[in-house]
Enzyme design. Structure first.
Site, PDB file in Angstrom:
ATOM      1  CB  CYS A  94      -1.088  -0.016   1.204  1.00 46.43           C
ATOM      2  SG  CYS A  94      -2.136   1.416   1.371  1.00 46.43           S
ATOM      3  CB  CYS A 133       2.560   2.687 -40.620  1.00 44.48           C
ATOM      4  SG  CYS A 133       3.389   1.054 -40.907  1.00 44.48           S
ATOM      5  CB  CYS A 156       9.490   1.024 -36.326  1.00 47.89           C
ATOM      6  SG  CYS A 156       8.239   2.189 -36.950  1.00 47.89           S
ATOM      7  CB  CYS A 174       0.418   5.159 -42.298  1.00 47.83           C
ATOM      8  SG  CYS A 174      -0.213   5.565 -43.795  1.00 47.83           S
TER       9      CYS A 174
END
Lengths: 453, 426
Positions: free
Chosen positions: B137, B388, B385, B351
């Site tokens: 907590c 897009c 990568c 993209c």
């Protein structure tokens, strides 16, 4: 003895019912609904909706600004390109402009409700300025130039605002008692509720440097040549003040009226129920004005309203949305018919139509005729230029001829909006004309100053 | 029909879905409603020594996306604010009335052996199946030397675990805080202390937002705010990683894991189980939608298992662990290129602008005959990568296609550009 009766809510009067029928066509979006709708926007790069807007508003950016909670910025993005973005949000045929270009249509999704979002942002900013916030645009340093604008409609006011912003002093001459042009007198009431046209003009004038002189009609109270003498530049944005005539027998009978004149009366009448309307109304024409007139006649309580158009539905310039709206409002649409005579004894009683057909691409009467009863005929077959006071200006297709940069054939006289040869009978195009003409005038005046040096 | 029953730290459960120690498990009323909906077990809201804590108003803040969907919640609520005896009596009643459901007692105390042991003994006596040590907590309780104040010190993690192990003969779950640098350190400490399992993650320390009108963090308590514990969907990736770290570490891999963190659906649960979790604990999703969400968790997991041919949870438990590796073990000769399907493209340009502004300038715009535009991947510049594909709003419009380059697997330690290899060669 009068027994006490429980209080009952009194049922609305006829006048109240009719006024209620003229409430907002599209209720304003709530803040939550606006953010939700804005969140559907893909924020396209070099978005097709921008190119589809005659004023080139950066739509994805203003929608993103709604999403981010920057409503002032959003409204400013809109108004920077279209100072009458509030009216255009209400009256533009978005389904054939920005919303038609929305890429979501291709994905078989509903397009973004661009008009409703635009209204959300602009209304917010106009309310803020009426509550005392400063006008969102500042004027450039005074140029010492003064410009006369003829006509306080969308083209004239958009010109005036942009020219004032660029530092010029503007005097607008308007024949009617109120500014706004068709925004005030010609659009359907349910698109422009709560006196929006006047609220928008008041907002627009908040930039300063614009005076409006009412009751000055070109060719009557003011003359073009005198304006040319008194001002550095004159801009003409007088719209199309004359209604086209059917040129058939009976057109002069009582009860035969231009649709725009009917709408004008309606817009200026309170309560709406006091607007004179027939029981059996026939509207002639296929544009949005015809639809506006037909729907409003029905809302005023006409028993039957029939819209008659001479060609097929595909040829109507009224958009699909407007045509559906008419049908939803119980307007009968009859196609392939043209009026050949209006009959009556002092007052119109019926109209004779001849059926039409295309013959080798040409519209021709078939010889078959029929008669529709009518005690009120509304003509919406187009507007034309009123030539009053335009002596010396070259014309093209019955309108004012303009060259590049909105120049007319007279030196120092510019024109834009519906009255010019390229006019499109669209508020948004008139605003674009006014804006771009003001920029052209500014360039020309600046060039003159350089020459003088 | 798949069998969802399982065993977690030796405790049999009818399904892997437990409610985490939190407001939903505060009292018998809630717990009974949860069992009625089908939850396999609950971890009772953390019990402390009397007198009970006192809470403030308000307690929750929500982090939402533009569309109004909740990404995460943070809270400043403390442990149970009801008397210990009341909680223990209700636990006993629930155990009696729901013999096939699991009840774990969550507890915390100050850093004193006597306190931990006395409380653990009392809770065990109420008949719980196991005890969970709340060492996580991150708000309020830590200011009193409890919760994350203990969980952040490995020696204390080990000690408290051992103290409880020494006095009870039921499974002990040590609940870990994510508010540390390396989760393996407290996990190993828990193991050293004798934990049967670790539960993770507890909430992430957070300020959910700032009220810019009042210039105070939300939620505001009389115009002031405090940091709280963050949970919900947003923390799931953090939790997945921490679970995976423990599951694939050779020293901790035998620790059983009760996974917690942003589990909203059966799919989330399956992901944690694939990374080695024995079962899962849920809170935020139940707080947003009610206990009924477990019905689809059970149904969806079962349907997916049927589809995949998994009869029991053990059939896929830990199956993703061997494929979770360090960066150094990745094949550097693997190559992908983006492929844009012109037919399904709606021409939004997302993209292009993502690649143009922030990646490798590998998506070109071409005008199409007859209007419109086409987005074309420049293979030589595309590094595969994926950006897009992620920003594309149309499902399946952009695919990542593997380049068949015929090259063998090559990892960084063997890569010719690795300076270490150059140095060795010279």
């Amino acid at each position: 003895m009068t027994a006490s009766r429980p209080n009952r809510p009194s049922s609305p009067s006829r006048a109240e019912k009719i006024d209620a029928a003229f409430r907002d066509l599209h209720p304003a979006l709530t803040s939550g609904a606006a953010v939700t709708e804005a969140s559907r926007c893909l924020y396209c790069y070099d978005a097709p909706c921008i190119r589809a807007c005659p004023t080139g508003i950066d739509i994805p950016t203003f929608i993103h600004q709604i999403r981010s909670g920057n409503l002032e910025g959003s409204a400013k993005t809109i108004l920077a390109e279209n100072i009458m973005g509030g009216t255009c949000a209400r009256a533009c045929p978005t389904e054939v402009l920005c919303e038609e270009a929305c890429v979501l249509n291709k994905g078989e999704d509903k397009p973004i409700q661009i008009g409703d979002l635009q209204r959300h942002a602009v209304d917010h900013l106009i309310e803020q300025t009426h509550a005392g916030a400063p006008h969102p645009f500042q004027r450039a340093a005074a140029t010492g130039r003064s410009i006369a604008v003829v006509g306080a409609g969308p083209a004239g006011l958009a010109f005036a605002h942009r020219a004032a912003m660029l530092g010029h002093d503007i005097t607008v001459y308007e024949s009617r008692p109120k500014p706004g042009g068709l925004n005030e007198y010609g659009l359907a009431e349910y698109k422009m509720v709560d006196d929006f046209a006047q609220r928008e003009v008041a907002f627009l004038l908040g930039i300063g440097g614009i005076k409006i002189r009412h009751g000055r009609a070109l060719g009557e109270d003011i003359q073009l040549e005198a304006l040319r003498q008194a001002y550095d530049v004159v801009f003409i944005g007088i719209g199309l003040g004359g209604a086209a005539r059917l040129a058939i027998a009976g057109e002069e009978l009582d009860g035969v009226e231009d649709a725009l004149s009917f709408i004008e009366t309606l817009r200026q009448t309170k309560p709406k129920s006091k607007t004179p309307v027939g029981r059996t109304v026939v509207v002639i024409g296929g544009g949005n004005t015809a639809i506006d007139a037909a729907i409003q006649a029905k809302k005023l309580g006409a028993e039957s309203v029939t819209l008659v158009y001479r060609r097929g539905e595909d040829a109507m310039s009224a958009t699909g949305f407007e045509r559906n709206l008419a049908r939803l409002n119980d307007v009968q649409i009859r196609l392939w018919s043209r009026p050949s005579a209006i009959e009556g004894n002092g007052r119109v009683e019926s109209i004779v139509f001849e059926k039409t057909a295309l013959n080798g691409g040409r519209l021709q009467g078939t010889g078959e005729v029929y008669r529709l009863p009518a005690d009120h005929v509304l003509k919406a077959i187009g507007q034309k230029l009123r030539p009053m006071g335009l002596d010396g200006l070259a014309a093209e297709n019955g309108k004012i001829q303009i060259g590049p940069d909105y120049r007319t054939s007279l030196d120092g006289v510019y024109a834009g909006g519906d009255c010019v040869s390229t006019g499109e009978d669209l508020t948004v195009q008139a605003v674009e004309d006014g804006k771009r003409a003001a920029e052209a005038v500014h360039q020309a005046l600046a060039a003159q100053s350089v020459e003088r040096v | 029909m798949a069998d969802l029953s399982c065993t977690i730290a030796g405790i049999p459960s009818i399904n892997p879905f437990w409610l985490a120690s939190a407001p939903p498990t505060d009292k018998k009323y809630n717990v009974v409603r949860a069992f009625e909906k089908g939850w396999g077990g609950v971890v009772w809201k953390t019990l402390g020594e009397d007198p009970p804590v006192v809470n403030v108003t308000s307690r929750y803040g929500l982090h939402k996306d533009f569309k109004g969907a909740t990404l995460g919640i943070n809270n400043n609520e403390l442990i149970s604010d009801r008397p210990l005896a009341v909680n223990l009596r209700e636990i006993e009643e629930c155990r009696r009335e729901w013999p096939d459901r699991v009840i774990i007692g969550s507890m915390m105390a100050v850093m004193e052996e006597r306190a931990w042991k006395d409380l653990a003994i009392r809770i065990a006596a109420a008949g719980v199946h196991g005890i969970e040590l709340n060492l996580g907590c991150p708000h309020g309780m830590c200011e009193r030397g409890m919760g994350s104040a203990i969980g952040q010190v490995p020696e204390m993690v080990e000690k408290t675990t051992r103290w409880v192990r020494e006095v009870v003969d039921i499974p002990v779950f040590t609940k870990l805080t994510p508010n540390i640098t390396d989760i393996l350190v407290p996990a190993e400490a828990a193991l050293q202390g004798g934990a049967h399992a670790v539960s993770l993650i507890n909430t992430v320390n957070s300020i959910i937002s700032v009220n810019l009108d009042h210039m105070a963090p939300n939620p505001m308590i009389d115009n002031k705010g405090t940091h709280g514990g963050y949970c919900g969907s947003a923390v799931k990736p953090i939790a997945l990683n921490m679970v995976a770290e423990i599951a694939r570490n050779h020293q901790t891999r035998d620790l059983e894991i009760s996974a917690i963190g942003g589990i909203n659906t059966w799919r989330d649960a399956a992901e944690f189980i694939a990374l080695g979790a024995s079962g899962v604990q849920v809170c935020t999703s139940a707080m947003l939608y009610g206990f009924r969400i477990v019905e689809d968790m059970i149904d969806g997991l079962s349907n997916w298992m049927d589809e995949k041919g998994y009869r029991t949870l053990d059939d896929f438990r830990g199956k993703a662990i061997p494929n979770t590796v360090n960066w150094n073990e990745l094949n550097m000769n693997f190559d992908l290129k983006a492929r844009i399907d012109e037919k399904s493209c709606i021409e939004c340009g997302r993209c292009h602008i993502a690649c143009e502004d922030t990646s490798h300038q590998a998506i070109r715009i071409e005008a199409k005959d007859g209007g419109g535009r086409r987005f074309v991947v420049i293979d030589d510049d595309c590094v595969g990568c994926n950006l897009c594909q992620h920003v594309c709003p149309v499902d399946g419009c952009i695919d990542m296609e593997e380049v068949n380059n015929g090259l063998p697997v090559l990892t960084w330690p063997d890569h010719p550009k690795n300076p270490a290899n150059k140095a060795a060669a010279e």
